[in-house]
Design an enzyme around this catalytic site. Structure first.
Site, PDB file in Angstrom:
ATOM      1  CG  ASP A  10      82.443 -22.742  50.837  1.00 32.92           C
ATOM      2  OD1 ASP A  10      82.090 -22.411  51.971  1.00 32.92           O
ATOM      3  OD2 ASP A  10      83.452 -23.449  50.604  1.00 32.92           O
ATOM      4  CG  ASP A 106      83.668 -19.226  54.367  1.00 34.51           C
ATOM      5  OD1 ASP A 106      82.573 -19.015  54.916  1.00 34.51           O
ATOM      6  OD2 ASP A 106      84.197 -20.347  54.315  1.00 34.51           O
ATOM      7  CD  GLU A 107      78.999 -21.007  53.057  1.00 38.21           C
ATOM      8  OE1 GLU A 107      77.836 -21.106  52.621  1.00 38.21           O
ATOM      9  OE2 GLU A 107      79.441 -21.700  53.983  1.00 38.21           O
TER      10      GLU A 107
HETATM   11 MG   LIG Z   1      84.095 -22.343  53.441  1.00 36.61          MG
END
Ligand SMILES: [Mg+2]
Length: 311
Positions: A10, A106-107
């Site tokens: 993340d 974002d992961e």
């Molecule tokens: Mg994040």
């Protein structure tokens, strides 16, 4: 089958971190990425850790943030740049394994089961990944490690995001310590409404859920889920028990705003469509919009409602 080693990586405050990397002069300043900096009604899409220390949170109105932190630096979102950085990060992951699955902008999930011989222990791989992302993009990342996707995700959210290394491994043999003691709302898939429902049933921790016999849980959840109770109960029970057979599936689909924009028209009084999509992509929604249009639509309506509530 040999136990798999899954990572969930993340990126911290992703949009804000990308902007800070692009603007070194703002390094030590509180910075947010906001829908429309010209309007106090614009929505905060991402806040850097310094801004968060001032109490600024994602999804609140810019006016609210400014009253908490008048010296806030406000930057307009540049979605294409965030997508490019996300793809660059995918490429870094692909140098460690061919099994990479973007979960949101974002992961991403990585299956590194077969990389351990080449790159070292799972923790060593996590460290190498953190360093590579930092060098290439200036973004700090946190890594959850475990034997399933769900456990890796919960290792990241509940531990790696909170410790100083930014890395945490949930060992399947230590679920009682690492998972079951957590409050029920810390389980992936349990939101605030579900939490209330579980509380009414006397289920307060993930362990309470794990230890409820499945047939009993299925009958308890009948009022909540009706005829789908059996499936939902089983999924929740499996998650609480660390059971998750889903594979890290490399996908050719990339989450891009274009694929989101034409899905439905939203009222424009509270937020622009772009704002909402950006929020969905980066903050709330963690689904593949192409595969799961119904779920996406529901999330989108939820975000819209949330915006209306705080208007
Ligand atoms: Mg994040």
């Amino acid at each position: 089958m040999k136990e798999r080693i899954i990572l969930l990586v993340d990126c911290q405050s992703f949009y804000a971190s990308v902007e800070k990397a692009a603007h070194p002069e703002y390094r030590d300043k509180p910075l947010v990425v906001a829908g429309d900096p010209a309007l106090r009604s614009g929505i905060i899409l991402a806040a850097c850790p310094i801004a968060k220390k001032h109490g600024v949170t994602a999804a609140e109105r810019l006016g609210e943030s400014l009253s908490k932190c008048p010296e806030l630096i406000i930057v307009k979102p540049r979605m294409q740049m965030y997508i490019d950085v996300s793809l660059k990060i995918t490429e870094i992951f692909e140098s460690f394994t061919n099994l990479v699955e973007p979960f949101s902008i974002d992961e991403q999930f990585l299956d590194v089961t077969n990389s351990v011989g080449m790159f070292g222990s799972p923790t060593e791989i996590a460290k190498q990944i953190q360093t590579a992302i930092m060098l290439a993009t200036g973004v700090y990342s946190r890594v959850g490690i475990s034997s399933t996707k769900m456990l890796a995700k919960m290792a990241c959210d509940n531990y790696a995001k909170k410790n100083s290394e930014g890395i945490y491994r949930i060992d399947k043999t230590k679920l009682a310590k690492d998972l079951w003691e957590l409050p029920i709302e810390k389980m992936f898939g349990v939101g605030s409404r579900m939490k209330k429902h579980f509380f009414r049933l006397g289920i307060h921790s993930i362990g309470d859920l794990a230890q409820t016999p499945l047939p009993k849980l299925q009958s308890l959840l009948k009022t909540r889920f009706g005829k789908n109770a059996d499936i939902h109960a089983e999924l929740l029970w499996q998650t609480a028990n660390g059971i998750d057979s889903s594979l890290v599936t490399p996908s050719t689909h990339r989450v891009a705003p274009k694929s989101v924009g034409h899905m439905m028209t939203l009222p424009r009084d509270y937020a622009t469509e772009e704002e909402i999509d950006t929020i969905l992509l980066g903050i709330y929604i963690k689904i593949d919009v192409q595969k799961d249009k119904k779920l996406f639509k529901r999330y989108r309506n939820n975000v819209f409602r949330r915006n209306r509530n705080c208007a």
